[in-house]
Design a protein around this motif. Structure first.
Motif, PDB file in Angstrom:
ATOM      1  N   GLY A  54       0.822  -1.197   0.000  1.00  0.00           N
ATOM      2  CA  GLY A  54       0.000   0.000   0.000  1.00  0.00           C
ATOM      3  C   GLY A  54       0.862   1.255   0.000  1.00  0.00           C
ATOM      4  N   ALA A  55       0.338   2.322  -0.570  1.00  0.00           N
ATOM      5  CA  ALA A  55       1.096   3.576  -0.620  1.00  0.00           C
ATOM      6  C   ALA A  55       1.466   4.012   0.790  1.00  0.00           C
ATOM      7  CB  ALA A  55       0.271   4.656  -1.309  1.00  0.00           C
ATOM      8  N   GLY A  56       2.737   4.331   0.987  1.00  0.00           N
ATOM      9  CA  GLY A  56       3.219   4.771   2.291  1.00  0.00           C
ATOM     10  C   GLY A  56       3.656   3.650   3.210  1.00  0.00           C
ATOM     11  N   GLU A  57       3.554   2.386   2.743  1.00  0.00           N
ATOM     12  CA  GLU A  57       3.903   1.244   3.592  1.00  0.00           C
ATOM     13  C   GLU A  57       5.269   0.652   3.257  1.00  0.00           C
ATOM     14  OE1 GLU A  57       0.745  -1.571   3.221  1.00  0.00           O
ATOM     15  OE2 GLU A  57      -0.767  -0.211   4.033  1.00  0.00           O
ATOM     16  N   GLU A  58       6.005   1.315   2.379  1.00  0.00           N
ATOM     17  CA  GLU A  58       7.273   0.757   1.924  1.00  0.00           C
ATOM     18  C   GLU A  58       8.258   0.553   3.086  1.00  0.00           C
ATOM     19  OE1 GLU A  58       6.058   3.706  -1.411  1.00  0.00           O
ATOM     20  OE2 GLU A  58       5.615   3.349   0.728  1.00  0.00           O
ATOM     21  N   GLU A  59       8.420   1.562   3.927  1.00  0.00           N
ATOM     22  CA  GLU A  59       9.366   1.467   5.040  1.00  0.00           C
ATOM     23  C   GLU A  59       8.901   0.436   6.062  1.00  0.00           C
ATOM     24  OE1 GLU A  59      12.750   1.930   7.135  1.00  0.00           O
ATOM     25  OE2 GLU A  59      12.289   2.678   5.127  1.00  0.00           O
ATOM     26  N   TYR A  60       7.593   0.361   6.274  1.00  0.00           N
ATOM     27  CA  TYR A  60       7.040  -0.642   7.184  1.00  0.00           C
ATOM     28  C   TYR A  60       7.414  -2.044   6.703  1.00  0.00           C
ATOM     29  CZ  TYR A  60       3.579  -3.545   9.583  1.00  0.00           C
ATOM     30  OH  TYR A  60       2.973  -4.531  10.320  1.00  0.00           O
ATOM     31  N   CYS A  61       7.270  -2.293   5.409  1.00  0.00           N
ATOM     32  CA  CYS A  61       7.598  -3.612   4.858  1.00  0.00           C
ATOM     33  C   CYS A  61       9.080  -3.927   5.000  1.00  0.00           C
ATOM     34  CB  CYS A  61       7.176  -3.691   3.397  1.00  0.00           C
ATOM     35  SG  CYS A  61       5.390  -3.817   3.164  1.00  0.00           S
ATOM     36  N   ARG A  62       9.914  -2.927   4.844  1.00  0.00           N
ATOM     37  CA  ARG A  62      11.343  -3.160   5.030  1.00  0.00           C
ATOM     38  C   ARG A  62      11.654  -3.540   6.472  1.00  0.00           C
ATOM     39  NH1 ARG A  62      11.523   1.479   1.735  1.00  0.00           N
ATOM     40  NH2 ARG A  62      12.318   1.033  -0.361  1.00  0.00           N
ATOM     41  N   ARG A  63      11.089  -2.773   7.420  1.00  0.00           N
ATOM     42  CA  ARG A  63      11.406  -2.988   8.832  1.00  0.00           C
ATOM     43  C   ARG A  63      10.773  -4.252   9.392  1.00  0.00           C
ATOM     44  NH1 ARG A  63       9.149  -0.042  11.994  1.00  0.00           N
ATOM     45  NH2 ARG A  63       7.805   1.280  10.694  1.00  0.00           N
ATOM     46  N   MET A  64       9.583  -4.615   8.898  1.00  0.00           N
ATOM     47  CA  MET A  64       8.828  -5.723   9.481  1.00  0.00           C
ATOM     48  C   MET A  64       8.936  -7.018   8.685  1.00  0.00           C
ATOM     49  SD  MET A  64       7.737  -4.262  12.160  1.00  0.00           S
ATOM     50  CE  MET A  64       6.642  -5.525  12.793  1.00  0.00           C
ATOM     51  N   LEU A  65       9.403  -6.939   7.444  1.00  0.00           N
ATOM     52  CA  LEU A  65       9.419  -8.134   6.594  1.00  0.00           C
ATOM     53  C   LEU A  65      10.797  -8.438   6.018  1.00  0.00           C
ATOM     54  CD1 LEU A  65       6.076  -7.671   4.621  1.00  0.00           C
ATOM     55  CD2 LEU A  65       6.639  -9.592   6.109  1.00  0.00           C
ATOM     56  N   THR A  66      11.255  -7.591   5.120  1.00  0.00           N
ATOM     57  CA  THR A  66      12.445  -7.961   4.354  1.00  0.00           C
ATOM     58  C   THR A  66      13.707  -7.982   5.212  1.00  0.00           C
ATOM     59  OG1 THR A  66      12.761  -5.662   3.648  1.00  0.00           O
ATOM     60  CG2 THR A  66      11.464  -7.095   2.205  1.00  0.00           C
ATOM     61  N   GLU A  67      13.846  -7.055   6.154  1.00  0.00           N
ATOM     62  CA  GLU A  67      15.058  -7.026   6.974  1.00  0.00           C
ATOM     63  C   GLU A  67      15.064  -8.098   8.066  1.00  0.00           C
ATOM     64  OE1 GLU A  67      15.545  -3.025   8.305  1.00  0.00           O
ATOM     65  OE2 GLU A  67      16.001  -2.256   6.293  1.00  0.00           O
ATOM     66  N   PRO A  68      14.011  -8.206   8.895  1.00  0.00           N
ATOM     67  CA  PRO A  68      14.075  -9.217   9.971  1.00  0.00           C
ATOM     68  C   PRO A  68      14.094 -10.654   9.472  1.00  0.00           C
ATOM     69  CG  PRO A  68      11.912  -8.162   9.918  1.00  0.00           C
ATOM     70  CD  PRO A  68      12.795  -7.373   9.011  1.00  0.00           C
ATOM     71  N   TYR A  69      13.472 -10.919   8.304  1.00  0.00           N
ATOM     72  CA  TYR A  69      13.440 -12.285   7.792  1.00  0.00           C
ATOM     73  C   TYR A  69      14.497 -12.536   6.707  1.00  0.00           C
ATOM     74  CZ  TYR A  69       9.053 -12.563  10.348  1.00  0.00           C
ATOM     75  OH  TYR A  69       8.106 -12.555  11.337  1.00  0.00           O
ATOM     76  N   HIS A  70      15.320 -11.535   6.451  1.00  0.00           N
ATOM     77  CA  HIS A  70      16.474 -11.680   5.556  1.00  0.00           C
ATOM     78  C   HIS A  70      16.079 -12.173   4.160  1.00  0.00           C
ATOM     79  CE1 HIS A  70      18.824 -11.058   9.168  1.00  0.00           C
ATOM     80  NE2 HIS A  70      18.210 -12.098   9.737  1.00  0.00           N
ATOM     81  N   PHE A  71      15.086 -11.519   3.578  1.00  0.00           N
ATOM     82  CA  PHE A  71      14.675 -11.847   2.215  1.00  0.00           C
ATOM     83  C   PHE A  71      15.640 -11.170   1.241  1.00  0.00           C
ATOM     84  CE2 PHE A  71      10.294 -12.381   4.136  1.00  0.00           C
ATOM     85  CZ  PHE A  71      10.302 -13.762   4.036  1.00  0.00           C
ATOM     86  N   GLN A  72      16.564 -11.951   0.706  1.00  0.00           N
ATOM     87  CA  GLN A  72      17.605 -11.400  -0.153  1.00  0.00           C
ATOM     88  C   GLN A  72      17.132 -11.138  -1.576  1.00  0.00           C
ATOM     89  OE1 GLN A  72      20.658 -10.593   1.188  1.00  0.00           O
ATOM     90  NE2 GLN A  72      19.666 -11.208   3.101  1.00  0.00           N
ATOM     91  N   LYS A  73      16.072 -11.822  -2.002  1.00  0.00           N
ATOM     92  CA  LYS A  73      15.618 -11.689  -3.391  1.00  0.00           C
ATOM     93  C   LYS A  73      14.672 -10.513  -3.611  1.00  0.00           C
ATOM     94  CE  LYS A  73      16.053 -16.584  -4.627  1.00  0.00           C
ATOM     95  NZ  LYS A  73      15.318 -17.786  -5.116  1.00  0.00           N
ATOM     96  N   VAL A  74      14.223  -9.859  -2.567  1.00  0.00           N
ATOM     97  CA  VAL A  74      13.312  -8.722  -2.725  1.00  0.00           C
ATOM     98  C   VAL A  74      14.126  -7.544  -3.252  1.00  0.00           C
ATOM     99  CG1 VAL A  74      11.702  -7.132  -1.619  1.00  0.00           C
ATOM    100  CG2 VAL A  74      11.746  -9.536  -0.930  1.00  0.00           C
ATOM    101  N   ARG A  75      14.008  -7.316  -4.561  1.00  0.00           N
ATOM    102  CA  ARG A  75      14.807  -6.264  -5.191  1.00  0.00           C
ATOM    103  C   ARG A  75      14.175  -4.897  -5.051  1.00  0.00           C
ATOM    104  NH1 ARG A  75      14.847  -3.514  -9.712  1.00  0.00           N
ATOM    105  NH2 ARG A  75      13.145  -4.678 -10.680  1.00  0.00           N
ATOM    106  N   ALA A  76      12.844  -4.849  -4.989  1.00  0.00           N
ATOM    107  CA  ALA A  76      12.165  -3.558  -4.914  1.00  0.00           C
ATOM    108  C   ALA A  76      10.866  -3.698  -4.129  1.00  0.00           C
ATOM    109  CB  ALA A  76      11.869  -3.020  -6.318  1.00  0.00           C
TER     110      ALA A  76
END
Length: 236
Positions: A54-76
């Protein structure tokens, strides 16, 4: 030429009746969308993931999903649009230099590697395919007055799921045409429908799984928990 998975997480999920969007609700102590991302992350055939939120949720997804779970393939991580197909188009624009694209609803947490492999094998032959399963129940067509108009032939009816998989150039061209025609003012419920309407190309049906449910109502969460528990018991 890469194989890219677009995972959609921009929906509002009003039928869940929760202040938290359904894709961020906890399922076995992890967000619902975690499971889709993990499936594509762990599949060796997938080169990259585009997460549409959702618009404005990009940083939330980084902090709550891609960084803590170490998703290396998420390019964008890109913001979606007003409707689902607007969000898909944003994901397609972000998926550059790929040969094949998988489009998946983040609210379907039970996708697995075997399903992904079946779809990728088929798309090499047909250019466009979708996961689905034959319906189990009798389906009747209702008239505006609430009376049955006809009983549809069950043996020809499928419940359509995601992932839906396409040659990238085909589906991108179809979405560009849709947008150029001012969204056509029609109800778009899946990506295959866009390809069919904009190009006339046939889309192949591929067996998904009856477990590949979409989290839509609170009852779906209960069922998904049971399926994941069963899956975890099967794994060593």
């Amino acid at each position: 030429m890469k194989i890219t998975a677009i995972v959609l997480a921009a929906g509002r999920g009003s039928r869940m009746k929760s202040e938290t969007k359904k894709q961020y609700l906890l399922l076995h102590e992890r967000p619902v969308i975690y499971y889709s991302l993990a499936a594509f992350e762990q599949c060796r055939l997938i080169d990259e993931i585009i997460l549409v939120c959702g618009a404005g949720e990009e940083e939330y997804c980084r902090r709550m999903l891609t960084e803590p779970y170490h998703f290396q393939k998420v390019r964008a991580i890109v913001p979606g649009g007003k409707e689902r197909y607007h969000s898909v188009y944003e994901g397609l624009k972000a998926a550059k230099d790929c040969r094949t694209v998988l489009i998946h609803d983040g609210a379907r947490p039970i996708v697995d590697e075997a399903m992904i492999k079946r779809l990728l094998a088929e798309v090499q032959k047909s250019g466009a395919c979708v996961a689905g399963m034959p319906v189990k129940d009798t389906i009747k067509l209702s008239g505006e007055d609430g009376y049955v108009e006809m009983t549809l032939p069950r043996e020809k009816l499928w419940m359509i799921q995601t992932p839906q998989v396409f040659e990238y150039a085909l589906i991108l061209d179809a979405y560009r045409k849709l947008m150029q025609e001012n969204d056509r003012k029609v109800t778009i419920t899946d990506d295959a429908m866009v390809l069919e309407a904009m190009s006339g190309k046939k889309v192949k049906l591929v067996e998904g799984s009856y477990e590949n449910l979409k989290i839509t109502t609170p009852e779906d969460l209960i069922l998904a928990e049971a399926i994941i528990e069963k899956r975890d018991r099967r794994q060593p």
